[in-house]
Each structure stands twice: as structure tokens, then as C-alpha cells.
Motif scaffolding. Structure first.
Motif, PDB file in Angstrom:
ATOM      1  N   ALA A 139       0.832  -1.199   0.000  1.00 40.61           N
ATOM      2  CA  ALA A 139       0.000   0.000   0.000  1.00 40.61           C
ATOM      3  C   ALA A 139       0.865   1.247   0.000  1.00 40.61           C
ATOM      4  N   PHE A 140       0.438   2.259  -0.760  1.00 41.41           N
ATOM      5  CA  PHE A 140       1.253   3.461  -0.941  1.00 41.41           C
ATOM      6  C   PHE A 140       0.289   4.628  -1.131  1.00 41.41           C
ATOM      7  N   CYS A 141       0.266   5.549  -0.204  1.00 44.65           N
ATOM      8  CA  CYS A 141      -0.639   6.687  -0.319  1.00 44.65           C
ATOM      9  C   CYS A 141       0.149   7.971  -0.559  1.00 44.65           C
ATOM     10  N   ASP A 142      -0.558   9.026  -0.927  1.00 40.12           N
ATOM     11  CA  ASP A 142       0.083  10.284  -1.297  1.00 40.12           C
ATOM     12  C   ASP A 142       0.829  10.929  -0.141  1.00 40.12           C
ATOM     13  N   SER A 143       0.458  10.593   1.083  1.00 39.20           N
ATOM     14  CA  SER A 143       1.134  11.204   2.231  1.00 39.20           C
ATOM     15  C   SER A 143       2.458  10.527   2.569  1.00 39.20           C
ATOM     16  N   ASP A 144       2.712   9.345   1.982  1.00 34.89           N
ATOM     17  CA  ASP A 144       3.978   8.650   2.232  1.00 34.89           C
ATOM     18  C   ASP A 144       5.127   9.372   1.541  1.00 34.89           C
ATOM     19  N   ASP A 145       6.297   9.315   2.139  1.00 29.10           N
ATOM     20  CA  ASP A 145       7.493   9.838   1.490  1.00 29.10           C
ATOM     21  C   ASP A 145       7.761   9.026   0.219  1.00 29.10           C
ATOM     22  N   LEU A 146       7.975   9.718  -0.901  1.00 28.82           N
ATOM     23  CA  LEU A 146       8.080   9.042  -2.196  1.00 28.82           C
ATOM     24  C   LEU A 146       9.200   8.015  -2.208  1.00 28.82           C
ATOM     25  N   HIS A 147      10.406   8.426  -1.875  1.00 28.32           N
ATOM     26  CA  HIS A 147      11.553   7.534  -2.010  1.00 28.32           C
ATOM     27  C   HIS A 147      11.588   6.461  -0.922  1.00 28.32           C
ATOM     28  N   LEU A 148      11.251   6.826   0.307  1.00 27.89           N
ATOM     29  CA  LEU A 148      11.206   5.819   1.368  1.00 27.89           C
ATOM     30  C   LEU A 148      10.118   4.788   1.085  1.00 27.89           C
ATOM     31  N   GLY A 149       8.971   5.270   0.596  1.00 23.95           N
ATOM     32  CA  GLY A 149       7.888   4.351   0.277  1.00 23.95           C
ATOM     33  C   GLY A 149       8.251   3.413  -0.856  1.00 23.95           C
ATOM     34  N   ALA A 150       8.898   3.931  -1.896  1.00 16.92           N
ATOM     35  CA  ALA A 150       9.311   3.094  -3.022  1.00 16.92           C
ATOM     36  C   ALA A 150      10.314   2.037  -2.579  1.00 16.92           C
ATOM     37  N   GLN A 151      11.251   2.431  -1.705  1.00 17.40           N
ATOM     38  CA  GLN A 151      12.232   1.469  -1.197  1.00 17.40           C
ATOM     39  C   GLN A 151      11.555   0.399  -0.351  1.00 17.40           C
ATOM     40  N   ARG A 152      10.546   0.790   0.417  1.00 16.95           N
ATOM     41  CA  ARG A 152       9.813  -0.185   1.236  1.00 16.95           C
ATOM     42  C   ARG A 152       9.103  -1.214   0.352  1.00 16.95           C
ATOM     43  N   VAL A 153       8.432  -0.750  -0.695  1.00 16.02           N
ATOM     44  CA  VAL A 153       7.737  -1.667  -1.600  1.00 16.02           C
ATOM     45  C   VAL A 153       8.740  -2.561  -2.328  1.00 16.02           C
ATOM     46  N   ALA A 154       9.881  -1.996  -2.725  1.00 14.61           N
ATOM     47  CA  ALA A 154      10.909  -2.792  -3.393  1.00 14.61           C
ATOM     48  C   ALA A 154      11.413  -3.904  -2.477  1.00 14.61           C
TER      49      ALA A 154
END
Length: 299
Positions: free
Chosen positions: A46-61
Motif C-alpha cells: 500500500a502506498f498513499c500520497d502522504s507517504d514519502d516518495l523515495h522511502l515508500g518506493a524502497q519499502r515496496v521494493a
């Protein structure tokens, strides 16, 4: 990535998709495929607009790396303007650099779909499994990601209305639905409960119809009346001449004479599409040596 342009529909890549499923079973084995019985959970990507872009992408990766069983792989995710949805630099590892299209900065819920495909490239690279040609290799990647539990995200990224459209991956929506259905029939998992795209439901339904049809082809006992009648006609010809009737094949099965008065029929396994060869002698139970499916046949 189709973004606003026309989206291809139907099953134009079906034979390559089936070959990809067979290749997965051959390279991984039945036991390894079974370790992917649980798909990526929506909450984990899950990834919402309030998440930090790069930290969120790294988490999903990291979640994709965990799901595919690549614990020693580290993905570095960045964003840039590009034509395709994403790109990964395939090296010896353990670090891999993944670039995502800039549009994902504002379409964050689809980052998991893009990474499902790119991390599968890494997985197949480490397996040394590929198909010749860019197109077929990308179809292999989409199929593997979907069959191994992350491709429902790719189908869910498909959205289409009268004004715009979006699709990720090389498979058509119906082909994604087909692979998801093949997986569902093996693992008893219903991915449709996770869809947020209305179009994904429809594509999955069409894919399921095609996947169920694989298990209703003669000489399987679940075959319909028309297929059984055609099979009986072809069997009579083969018993007389020792081979399948000439002309363009009307079905996936074929007959061969394996010795004096021994006739055999060859047909694709409805689960993994490995060809199975059994004697023509009425009711038989066949076991696929590749995926271990047990098939009831009337030869």
C-alpha cells in the motif's frame, strides 16, 4: 506502458504465455513453485500520497525482494522521465538500480505493479531463465510475476474509460487474467477480492473462462460433447492409419503409433502445458511428471 493510448485486448500472446508457465515449472520445479502459494498482500504494498516518495518506493521494493526470495538483493529506486514504465539494470548484484517513470510520483498506488515486474527481471536473471527476443522475454517476465503471486498488481493497474486508459506490462488485461486464473486454480486463491479497478474484474473473468477451458479439452473426461465427438472421429482415423488426420490441427492433441498396434495420444497438461503421452485404451489416469497434476482421461 499504455498511457492514454489504445489498449490491446484478447489473447494474442497465449502460446508464449503457456510456454512461460512450462518454463517456470521446468526451471523451478513443482516444489519451488508451491512455495509461492501466498500472493503479495495489498497491505504490504500500500502506498498513499502522504507517504514519502523515495522511502515508500524502497519499502515496496524490499517487499518484492522478500516475496521472490532474494534476501541478498538490494534495490535502489529512482525516478526520471522515460517512455517505458520502468527499467532495471541487470548486473551481478547484490545492488540493482531501478528507474521508475516520473508519472509514478503522482500515481503512487501503481508503484507496486511496476516493481513487481522489474524485481522479477532480477529473479529471472539470477535463475538464468530467459526467452529469445525482447518481446517474448518481457512476456515471460509478466507471466512469471503473475504466476508467482505479484502480478495481480499489474492487472489492477489497468484502468480504461471513455476519456483515458492505463495499462502496465506486455500482456493484455485478459492474458493477465488468464495467468491469474491458472494460479487460482492451482492454489485455490481468489485475487479478485484485491482489485480496485473495475476493468480488472472483467479481464479476470475472461481469463478464468479461458483457463477453465484448458481443462475441458479431449481426451480429458471433462471435455464437452463437441470435443468428444471430434476426438472419436480423429481416433478412428488414427487407429486405421496410425497418425492424426492430415490438415491443419483442430485440437491440441495428436496421435502417434508407438509400436505394433500401440496407439498413443499426446496432449498438453491443463496446468503447466507440458505435453503428456498416454496409450489409447479407454479410461486412464495420467500424472504430469512436471507439475504433478493428476488427470482423468478417456482416450
Amino acid at each position: 506502458m499504455a498511457d492514454g493510448g489504445p489498449v490491446e485486448h484478447g489473447f494474442p500472446h497465449l502460446e508464449t504465455v503457456r510456454a512461460a508457465i512450462t518454463a517456470l515449472y521446468r526451471r523451478l520445479s513443482h516444489d519451488t513453485v508451491r512455495t509461492f502459494a501466498t500472493s503479495v498482500a495489498p497491505v504490504d504494498v500500500a502506498f498513499c500520497d502522504s507517504d514519502d516518495l523515495h522511502l515508500g518506493a524502497q519499502r515496496v521494493a524490499r517487499e518484492m525482494v522478500r516475496h521472490y526470495g532474494l534476501p541478498d538483493a538490494r534495490l535502489i529506486v529512482s525516478f526520471r522521465e522515460m517512455t517505458h514504465a520502468a527499467n532495471v539494470e541487470l548486473t551481478a548484484g547484490p545492488e540493482y538500480f531501478v528507474e521508475l517513470n516520473d508519472r509514478f510520483r503522482t500515481h503512487r498506488r501503481d508503484i507496486g505493479a511496476a516493481l513487481a515486474h522489474e524485481v522479477m527481471h532480477v529473479y529471472l536473471h539470477r535463475l538464468d531463465l530467459s526467452f529469445p527476443g525482447t518481446r517474448d522475454n518481457e512476456i515471460l517476465t509478466d507471466t512469471a510475476a503473475t504466476y508467482l503471486g505479484a502480478g495481480w498488481l499489474l492487472l489492477d493497474a489497468f484502468r480504461e474509460d471513455g476519456a483515458s486508459s492505463q495499462k502496465l506490462g506486455y500482456l493484455t488485461p485478459e492474458e493477465f487474467g488468464y495467468v491469474l486464473a491458472k494460479r487460482a486454480l492451482v492454489f485455490g486463491e481468489d485475487p479478485s477480492t484485491w482489485f480496485t479497478s473495475a476493468q480488472a474484474y472483467e479481464a479476470y473473468g475472461k481469463g478464468m473462462a479461458r483457463a477453465r477451458g484448458d481443462g475441458r479439452q479431449p481426451p480429458l473426461t471433462a471435455a464437452g460433447w463437441a470435443g468428444r465427438r471430434r476426438y472419436a472421429r480423429d481416433r478412428r482415423h488414427a487407429q486405421e492409419y496410425g497418425r492424426t488426420p492430415p490438415g491443419p490441427p483442430a485440437a491440441a492433441y495428436s496421435f502417434t503409433a508407438g509400436g505394433p498396434e500401440v496407439l498413443r495420444v499426446s496432449f498438453p497438461c491443463p496446468t503447466c502445458h507440458q505435453r503428456i503421452r498416454v496409450p489409447v485404451r479407454g479410461r486412464v489416469r495420467a500424472r504430469c511428471g512436471l507439475c504433478r497434476a493428476v488427470l482423468e482421461c478417456d482416450t
